[in-house]
Design an enzyme around this catalytic site. Structure first.
Site, PDB file in Angstrom:
ATOM      1  N   ASP A  24       0.704  -1.458   0.258  1.00 32.94           N
ATOM      2  CA  ASP A  24      -0.128   0.403  -0.118  1.00 32.94           C
ATOM      3  C   ASP A  24       0.343   1.013   0.007  1.00 32.94           C
ATOM      4  O   ASP A  24       0.954   2.130   0.919  1.00 32.94           O
ATOM      5  CB  ASP A  24      -0.463   0.022   1.047  1.00 32.94           C
ATOM      6  CG  ASP A  24      -2.004  -1.355   1.485  1.00 32.94           C
ATOM      7  OD1 ASP A  24      -2.392  -1.481   0.141  1.00 32.94           O
ATOM      8  OD2 ASP A  24      -2.674  -0.740   1.524  1.00 32.94           O
ATOM      9  N   LYS A 129      -6.769  -4.939  -3.066  1.00 35.29           N
ATOM     10  CA  LYS A 129      -6.902  -5.443  -1.801  1.00 35.29           C
ATOM     11  C   LYS A 129      -8.637  -4.440  -1.168  1.00 35.29           C
ATOM     12  O   LYS A 129      -7.762  -3.267  -1.054  1.00 35.29           O
ATOM     13  CB  LYS A 129      -6.165  -5.484  -0.898  1.00 35.29           C
ATOM     14  CG  LYS A 129      -5.473  -5.083  -0.247  1.00 35.29           C
ATOM     15  CD  LYS A 129      -4.217  -5.680   0.725  1.00 35.29           C
ATOM     16  CE  LYS A 129      -3.564  -4.163   1.466  1.00 35.29           C
ATOM     17  NZ  LYS A 129      -4.198  -3.603   2.034  1.00 35.29           N
ATOM     18  N   CYS A 162      -2.150  -2.809   7.817  1.00 35.19           N
ATOM     19  CA  CYS A 162      -1.839  -3.472   6.784  1.00 35.19           C
ATOM     20  C   CYS A 162      -1.191  -4.378   6.333  1.00 35.19           C
ATOM     21  O   CYS A 162      -0.891  -5.567   5.729  1.00 35.19           O
ATOM     22  CB  CYS A 162      -2.330  -3.212   5.295  1.00 35.19           C
ATOM     23  SG  CYS A 162      -4.084  -2.102   5.150  1.00 35.19           S
TER      24      CYS A 162
HETATM   25  C1  C5J Z   1      -3.104   0.765   5.690  1.00 35.30           C
HETATM   26  C2  C5J Z   1      -4.654   2.251   6.880  1.00 35.30           C
HETATM   27  N1  C5J Z   1      -2.717   0.644   4.460  1.00 35.30           N
HETATM   28  N2  C5J Z   1      -4.099   1.953   7.724  1.00 35.30           N
HETATM   29  N3  C5J Z   1      -4.231   1.487   5.382  1.00 35.30           N
HETATM   30  O1  C5J Z   1      -2.235   0.332   6.827  1.00 35.30           O
HETATM   31  O2  C5J Z   1      -5.729   1.938   6.682  1.00 35.30           O
END
Ligand code: C5J
Length: 222
Positions: A24, A129, A162
């Protein structure tokens, strides 16, 4: 067998079965105007790890090892966005609403894209995802099985959300999991430190952690 210097003990590298998974590293989490900023976070913390993620990526690419990128995002019709997820956070800017970088966390929108410095190159796998974990509602498990990948080196954001969720999913599925310490970040330094500590506690109960230099040293020279 090559070993990566790691904590709580050396990581037994299987060069023919390892992949890098970058979680991400999207504009929505790292740039002003995105999802992370809309929740009141200091997104500059995320932007600071870009050089470390970049050199880890370069090391895997130079070694000819597979690279996987994930993106947290939803379908434009929001059919994969449960109300329990949408109805939290900032009530003025929900997932799917139009923000300064397009619709927040929606596939194909400018803010959802991976940061240009870390953009996937031809042949790399991209997993979109809808959840925090990259195995939930995706083809990741089948892709890893078909490619014979049994070890995952993790980078990306955020460490305790994540990244940690995906590491735990992978750990339960039998993967050897190693987190690259400087190539992951949280909006909350204390959460990053706690996630790293809990991952490698109790004899690596979730997995290993290692410095980027130590990972690169082994994959490029061992
Ligand atoms: C991730 C989030 N990628 N913190 N998303 O950690 O909402």
């Amino acid at each position: 067998m090559a070993e990566i210097k790691a904590q709580p003990f050396a990581f037994p590298l299987k060069r023919d079965a390892v992949a890098l998974i970058v979680i991400d590293m999207q504009r929505d989490f790292a740039e002003p105007g995105g999802f992370g900023a809309s929740l009141g976070n200091d997104v500059s913390r995320i932007a600071k790890i870009v050089p470390d993620v970049k050199r880890l990526l370069a090391g895997f690419r130079d070694a000819g090892l597979p690279v996987i990128h994930t993106m947290e995002c939803h379908k434009p019709d929001l059919s994969d966005l449960p109300p329990a997820k949408r109805d939290r956070g900032n009530p003025l800017l929900r997932i799917g609403d139009v923000g300064p970088m397009g619709r927040i966390l929606i596939a194909g929108e400018p803010g959802t894209a991976i940061l240009p410095e870390l953009a996937p190159i031809d042949g790399e796998i991209i997993i979109e995802k809808p959840g925090k974990g990259a195995f939930y509602a995706t083809d990741l498990g089948n892709i890893l099985t078909s490619k014979g990948i049994k070890q995952l080196v993790f980078a990306g954001v955020t460490t305790e959300v994540c990244v940690q969720t995906t590491m735990r999913e992978a750990n339960d599925r039998g993967y050897y999991c190693l987190l690259a310490e400087e190539a992951t970040e949280s909006y909350f330094p204390e959460f990053k430190a706690a996630a790293i500590a809990m991952i490698r506690a109790q004899g690596a109960i979730v997995g290993w952690t290692a410095r980027v230099d130590d990972i690169l040293e082994t994959i490029n020279h061992a």
